[in-house]
Design an enzyme around this catalytic site. Sequence first.
Site, short mmCIF file in Angstrom:
data_model
loop_
_atom_site.label_atom_id
_atom_site.label_comp_id
_atom_site.label_asym_id
_atom_site.label_seq_id
_atom_site.Cartn_x
_atom_site.Cartn_y
_atom_site.Cartn_z
N SER A 125 0.83 -1.19 0.00
CA SER A 125 0.00 0.00 0.00
C SER A 125 0.88 1.26 0.00
O SER A 125 1.65 1.47 -0.91
CB SER A 125 -0.96 -0.04 1.19
OG SER A 125 -2.15 0.66 0.91
N LYS A 177 -22.54 17.71 6.29
CA LYS A 177 -21.54 18.25 7.21
C LYS A 177 -21.25 17.22 8.30
O LYS A 177 -22.16 16.69 8.93
CB LYS A 177 -22.04 19.56 7.84
CG LYS A 177 -21.08 20.18 8.82
CD LYS A 177 -19.80 20.64 8.16
CE LYS A 177 -18.87 21.32 9.15
NZ LYS A 177 -17.60 21.70 8.52
#
Length: 319
Positions: A125, A177
Amino acid sequence: MALDADAILDRRSLRRRLAIWRIGALGLVALLVVVAALGVFGRGGGGPGPRGPHIAKVEVSGVIFDDEKRQKLLADLAKSNAKGVLLMVDSPGGGVTASEDLYEAIRLIAKDRPVAAVVGTVAASGGYIAAIASDHIVARKTSITGSIGVLAQFPNFTGLLKTVGVQVESIKSSPLKAAPNGVEPTSPEARKALESLILDSYDWFKGVVEERRGLKGADLANVSDGRIFTGRQAIELKLVDEIGGEQEAIAWLETKGVDTKLPVKTWKPRQGPFSGFGAASLAAGAADAAGMHALADGLRRTGNALVLDGVLAIWHPSL
């Protein structure tokens, strides 16, 4: 009486000497704490490093976090007199942004000299992002590499909160949000927004692999589904260039014109004075004694990167 007077004078002299020693000892402790604190707060990163022509060896190990000392070290290395670089990678990855910073720093080093990556146990990764920033990748037959992908993880406590009878209420400027947040059910819209962010970072990761390893189409898709590979598998898939270790990497540097008779010198981030004696702990103790407990907590966390950025490029982040 004369003997008693002499004894009294001797005792007074002894007390004065003891007082001087105590003051000196306290002053020394104070100085150590101050120097330790300066070591913690001082300018981070590696120093100018070894001078003169050499082959530099630099380590990328553990989980990849934002690290000012590492970035300063790599910036100094880019301006150094190193003729070639051995990048010793042993990392499962980490934060995507931190991995990107590391990649860019290594590419800057490689502008003026060849860089060979030597994969240890794992370069997966974000660790693989570091490796492909080099010009040549050497891995052991059983090294773990790949895990090309991106993820975001967050706990969801809604079931637990319902069980204990707690309801978290919030007032938002818009529905997305602070979503998802783990204390309310994740809406399809919030999941889609996060997925868009993940896929965009994933496209960047695949683009870097395509650019650095020359993989396209089915070949790129075959290695970028998140799987890991051994070194033997990775060389067949063109994720690495050679099976071996440091000696093979040095031999490759020689093919790029590097004099392999040059000394191999290890570059390490500069540590603060007395770091081996727990400089951060000393400074934290002094801050605690002064009543600055928040500062003390911050000092104790210094050097221990506890927080990854929100999007991860890491293999087995829960380990």
